[in-house]
Design an enzyme around this catalytic site. Structure first.
Site, mmCIF file in Angstrom:
data_model
loop_
_atom_site.group_PDB
_atom_site.id
_atom_site.type_symbol
_atom_site.label_atom_id
_atom_site.label_comp_id
_atom_site.label_asym_id
_atom_site.label_seq_id
_atom_site.Cartn_x
_atom_site.Cartn_y
_atom_site.Cartn_z
ATOM 1 N N SER A 141 0.868 -1.177 0.000
ATOM 2 C CA SER A 141 0.000 0.000 0.000
ATOM 3 C C SER A 141 0.902 1.223 0.000
ATOM 4 O O SER A 141 1.708 1.404 0.910
ATOM 5 C CB SER A 141 -0.893 0.011 1.242
ATOM 6 O OG SER A 141 -1.576 1.243 1.334
ATOM 7 N N ARG A 142 0.773 2.063 -1.032
ATOM 8 C CA ARG A 142 1.652 3.228 -1.125
ATOM 9 C C ARG A 142 1.184 4.374 -0.230
ATOM 10 O O ARG A 142 1.823 5.404 -0.153
ATOM 11 C CB ARG A 142 1.763 3.673 -2.585
ATOM 12 C CG ARG A 142 2.531 2.660 -3.406
ATOM 13 C CD ARG A 142 2.859 3.188 -4.798
ATOM 14 N NE ARG A 142 2.149 2.481 -5.851
ATOM 15 C CZ ARG A 142 2.396 1.245 -6.254
ATOM 16 N NH1 ARG A 142 3.318 0.539 -5.657
ATOM 17 N NH2 ARG A 142 1.709 0.700 -7.233
ATOM 18 N N VAL A 143 0.038 4.186 0.429
ATOM 19 C CA VAL A 143 -0.413 5.177 1.411
ATOM 20 C C VAL A 143 0.068 4.762 2.796
ATOM 21 O O VAL A 143 0.498 5.583 3.593
ATOM 22 C CB VAL A 143 -1.950 5.318 1.369
ATOM 23 C CG1 VAL A 143 -2.454 6.186 2.501
ATOM 24 C CG2 VAL A 143 -2.377 5.897 0.024
#
Length: 511
Positions: A371-373
């Protein structure tokens, strides 16, 4: 493709084209020169715009709707939204001056519609007060806010290792029959059970009608349809409807996003969407590129997914979260469409076939899921206990190959393998049973603190279930406090570890 050569057309069509000059509004009328496979080629319509709706007169006097996708100097290529059986060369065509719009608003909640907003559920007409354009510009940078609010899926493996935030685009990718739709469905169910107020929009693109019917039946049985909308197309529908479906679902979601509410949209699946667009493009004589997809297939999905966003406070702070699904072949995430969508989204959940058949469900591959968040979209309670989980599991997968030689392993390696086996077992989760915040937090707190280390692997989930039951029965205040999502206090930790420790000790002695 080059424009039509009038001299090559039949006398009847040339006569119909000549008759255009007698029309009062000559720029807005045209004549069908040829038709077939759901595509009509039209001479005239000089002022037609891209995606503009046009009406073609069929032989029986009815009007068939189409929309323009190819714009030439004298000829346009239009994709039909109805049957092409009644349309013949020489048929008259008129511009409507509008693009495709769909009814939007709270009136659609609980309904099943097609991509044109027409009801499919025998509950009567949809009396929506507003319509929204199927194609719309994505919010700009200044209209957005960073993704910071969690969107809990209720699936412990996702909420702890690949957390999703409101306004994020998280890809669910894997081979067929690995549980992709199950992950999306559990996320929808969790929004209802946790009373988050998030509106679910499920878009079925070319799915089997029986599968969609089962899904709707399940949502109705659990009461989830009360805050859900289903946009559906089956494999029997024309490619044009499959092409429009995800844009229609997004237009519905944008209404809630722009009115300060939160919506979740699931595209099931974009592989079939890309195939439908390829079919239309090849019929429109567009040059094929890699894997016969047209050159703009990346733009097809980027302009769709960019519309999912978390809006700024000034614009009402609403959000639209997207969970696109992509089907791979033999786990090949480096194929054309998967790599395209991976580069557009903010992370992916990769479901691995081998794990699925080993009984590890959801079959999330820790190494390729990301997850890039990240932690900014995670509740503080879950974040406080999930820190070392990903690392522990990744190390376990690396070392698992040596498990069969356990007699030759040093104590530290053996400990990592034992802990990894128990964590893997604890993260198995049956479908339709999403965990709440307190369940995830207490489970991982006990596991990462080594409470279950001496419990036999086969008994670990049973012990976890007994721990949940004890906490529910005797520690309601602790549960309520954990469900607020704040970082657990030392007092709460002591309660959970004491309860878990007592139950684990009983089962440790039984073995």
């Amino acid at each position: 493709m080059s424009d039509v050569n009038i001299k090559e057309l039949s006398a009847d069509i040339r006569k119909a084209i000549a008759g255009l000059k007698d029309q009062p509004d000559v720029k807005n009328v045209g004549v069908v020169t040829r038709v077939g496979d759901g595509v009509a080629w039209i001479y005239g319509l000089r002022e037609c715009g891209f995606n503009e709706v046009i009406e073609i007169e069929a032989a029986n006097g009815e009007k068939v709707t189409a929309f323009a996708l190819n714009l030439g100097e004298n000829e346009i290529g239009a994709v039909l939204l109805g049957s092409d059986l009644g349309i013949k060369a020489g048929a008259k065509v008129a511009l409507t001056g509008r693009t495709i719009e769909i009814p939007v608003g709270p009136e659609l909640i609980g309904r099943v519609v097609n991509p044109l907003g027409q009801p499919l559920d025998d509950k009567g007409p949809i009396k929506a007060k507003k319509t929204g354009p199927i194609e719309n510009a994505a919010p700009g940078v200044l209209a957005r806010k960073s993704v910071h609010e969690p969107l809990m899926t209720g699936i412990a493996a996702i909420d702890t290792m690949v957390p999703i935030g409101r306004g994020q685009r998280e890809l669910i990718i894997g081979d067929r029959q690995t549980g992709k739709t199950a992950v999306a469905l559990d996320t929808m169910i969790n929004q209802y059970r946790q009373k988050t107020g998030v509106i679910n929009i499920y878009v079925a693109i070319g799915q089997k009608a029986s599968k969609v019917a089962r899904l709707i039946s399940r949502l109705e049985r659990d009461g989830v349809m009360e805050q859900s909308i289903v946009v559906t197309t089956s494999a029997a529908d024309p490619a044009s409807m499959l092409y429009l479906a995800p844009y229609a679902g997004t237009a519905i979601g944008e209404y809630f996003r722009d009115n300060g509410q939160h919506a979740l949209i699931i595209f099931d699946d974009l592989t079939k969407h890309a195939n439908a667009y390829r079919q239309m493009s090849l019929l429109l004589r567009r040059p094929p590129g890699r894997e016969a997809f047209p050159g703009d297939v990346f733009y097809l999905h980027s302009r769709l997914l960019e519309r999912s966003a978390k809006l700024s406070d000034k614009l009402g702070a609403g959000s639209l979260t997207a969970l696109p699904i992509i089907e791979t072949q033999a786990g090949d995430i480096s194929a054309y469409i998967p790599t395209n969508v991976i580069s557009i989204t903010d992370g992916q959940i990769f479901l691995e076939t081998n794990l699925f058949y080993q009984g590890i469900r959801p079959a999330i591959a820790v190494g390729t899921s990301v997850s890039r968040v990240g932690g900014s979209a995670q509740t503080k309670a879950v974040k406080s206990v999930a820190g070392s989980l990903r690392l522990n599991l990744a190390q376990f997968r690396e070392l698992a190959a040596f498990a069969q030689f356990s007699t030759d392993l040093d104590a530290d390696t053996k400990h990592r393998i034992d802990r990894g086996q128990r964590l893997t077992e604890l993260l198995k989760q049956p479908q339709y049973s999403p965990y709440s915040i307190w369940e995830q937090t207490s489970l991982l707190m006990a596991a990462t603190n080594g409470v279950f280390d001496k419990v036999p692997v086969k008994d670990v989930r049973k012990v976890a279930g007994l721990m949940f039951a004890d906490l529910k029965r005797n520690h309601k205040k602790t549960i309520d406090k954990l469900n607020e999502g704040d970082k657990p206090s030392d007092e709460i930790k002591d309660v959970i570890l004491k309860v878990a420790g007592t139950i684990a000790k009983d089962h440790e002695e039984e073995k």
